[in-house]
Motif scaffolding. Structure first.
Motif, PDB file in Angstrom:
ATOM      1  N   ILE A   1       0.872  -1.145  -0.055  1.00 24.01           N
ATOM      2  CA  ILE A   1      -0.035  -0.064  -0.073  1.00 24.01           C
ATOM      3  C   ILE A   1       0.900   1.257  -0.115  1.00 24.01           C
ATOM      4  CG2 ILE A   1      -1.611   1.311   1.333  1.00 24.01           C
ATOM      5  CD1 ILE A   1      -2.732  -1.582   2.084  1.00 24.01           C
TER       6      ILE A   1
ATOM      7  N   ALA B   1       2.546   1.518  -3.346  1.00 27.79           N
ATOM      8  CA  ALA B   1       1.526   2.063  -4.332  1.00 27.79           C
ATOM      9  C   ALA B   1       1.539   3.781  -4.228  1.00 27.79           C
ATOM     10  CB  ALA B   1       0.276   1.375  -4.210  1.00 27.79           C
ATOM     11  N   SER B   2       1.052   3.911  -2.999  1.00 24.54           N
ATOM     12  CA  SER B   2       0.746   5.520  -2.858  1.00 24.54           C
ATOM     13  C   SER B   2       1.955   6.418  -2.998  1.00 24.54           C
ATOM     14  CB  SER B   2       0.344   5.617  -1.095  1.00 24.54           C
ATOM     15  OG  SER B   2       1.678   5.490  -0.346  1.00 24.54           O
TER      16      SER B   2
ATOM     17  N   LEU C   1       3.299  -1.290  -9.350  1.00 31.34           N
ATOM     18  CA  LEU C   1       2.844  -2.801  -8.711  1.00 31.34           C
ATOM     19  C   LEU C   1       3.125  -3.634  -9.626  1.00 31.34           C
ATOM     20  CD1 LEU C   1      -0.626  -1.547  -6.723  1.00 31.34           C
ATOM     21  CD2 LEU C   1       1.756  -1.843  -5.982  1.00 31.34           C
TER      22      LEU C   1
ATOM     23  N   PHE D   1      -5.941  -6.585  -2.790  1.00 31.79           N
ATOM     24  CA  PHE D   1      -5.392  -5.349  -3.001  1.00 31.79           C
ATOM     25  C   PHE D   1      -4.762  -4.909  -4.351  1.00 31.79           C
ATOM     26  CE2 PHE D   1      -2.200  -1.950  -3.144  1.00 31.79           C
ATOM     27  CZ  PHE D   1      -2.993  -0.793  -2.622  1.00 31.79           C
ATOM     28  N   LEU D   2      -3.959  -6.045  -4.688  1.00 30.55           N
ATOM     29  CA  LEU D   2      -3.122  -5.779  -5.946  1.00 30.55           C
ATOM     30  C   LEU D   2      -4.269  -6.113  -7.148  1.00 30.55           C
ATOM     31  CD1 LEU D   2      -0.049  -7.906  -5.326  1.00 30.55           C
ATOM     32  CD2 LEU D   2      -0.165  -5.528  -5.557  1.00 30.55           C
TER      33      LEU D   2
ATOM     34  N   SER E   1      -7.403  -5.408  -7.328  1.00 26.32           N
ATOM     35  CA  SER E   1      -8.250  -4.227  -7.106  1.00 26.32           C
ATOM     36  C   SER E   1      -7.577  -3.096  -7.752  1.00 26.32           C
ATOM     37  CB  SER E   1      -8.552  -3.873  -5.810  1.00 26.32           C
ATOM     38  OG  SER E   1      -7.625  -3.170  -5.031  1.00 26.32           O
ATOM     39  N   LYS E   2      -6.251  -3.038  -7.898  1.00 24.74           N
ATOM     40  CA  LYS E   2      -5.500  -2.026  -8.677  1.00 24.74           C
ATOM     41  C   LYS E   2      -5.033  -2.632  -9.947  1.00 24.74           C
ATOM     42  CE  LYS E   2      -5.133   0.586  -5.212  1.00 24.74           C
ATOM     43  NZ  LYS E   2      -6.071   1.790  -5.025  1.00 24.74           N
ATOM     44  N   LYS E   3      -5.712  -3.516 -10.669  1.00 21.60           N
ATOM     45  CA  LYS E   3      -5.812  -3.853 -11.935  1.00 21.60           C
ATOM     46  C   LYS E   3      -4.259  -4.379 -12.295  1.00 21.60           C
ATOM     47  CE  LYS E   3      -9.751  -2.229 -12.537  1.00 21.60           C
ATOM     48  NZ  LYS E   3     -10.889  -2.983 -11.685  1.00 21.60           N
TER      49      LYS E   3
END
Length: 159
Positions: free
Chosen positions: A98, A101-102, A107, A132-133, A135-137
């Motif tokens: 996280i 990514a921020s 990713l 999470f990954l 969901s971030k495509k």
């Protein structure tokens, strides 16, 4: 031989590339004598290897398993502590991913063998990280240098 190595400074809790410690190996082999010696030198009973196994998880010899579990009880290791230890690695990876990514991290980055963050999470069964990954495509079908997808690794490691 083990006692000699330790006397000359060998690290009791050293880890190999799969995070196995000498205690993991002694437990797997059912060698109670080696387990006793390692525990006398404060071997980490909660050490997790890359499969998420602690030494006692790998022990099939009842006498050796009884010794390890007795040693865990002597050190005050409870089921709650075992569960927390198992969750800590996943929580740490999730927090790191996280944060990465921020800060604009990619990713989809790959390691030396073409493994992605998704591959790493799949090996260990880190569902929250995978969720999470994805969901971030992050591509679900990305392959490593061996042509393996995260699904291959999850299946191979029983996840």
């Amino acid at each position: 031989m083990m006692k000699l190595f330790i006397r000359y400074g060998a690290e009791v809790n050293s880890r190999d590339c799969d995070l196995w410690t000498p205690l993991h190996l002694a437990a797997t082999c059912g060698n109670i004598t080696l387990c006793q010696c390692l525990c006398e030198k404060n071997a980490d009973l909660l050490a997790l290897n890359t499969d998420g196994n602690m030494p006692y998880d790998l022990c099939e010899d009842m006498a050796t398993l009884d010794f390890i579990e007795s040693e865990m009880a002597k050190r005050g290791i409870t089921q709650e502590l075992i569960d927390e230890t198992r969750l800590a690695a996943e929580s740490q990876m999730l927090n790191d991913v996280i944060k990465f990514a921020s800060q604009g991290g990619d990713l989809n980055c790959k390691g030396n063998n073409g493994e992605s963050l998704l591959h790493i999470a799949a090996c260990s069964g880190y569902g929250r990280v995978i969720d999470f990954l994805l969901s971030k495509k992050v591509p679900v079908n990305a392959t490593d240098d061996e042509g393996w997808q995260a699904l291959h690794l999850a299946t191979c490691y029983g996840q």
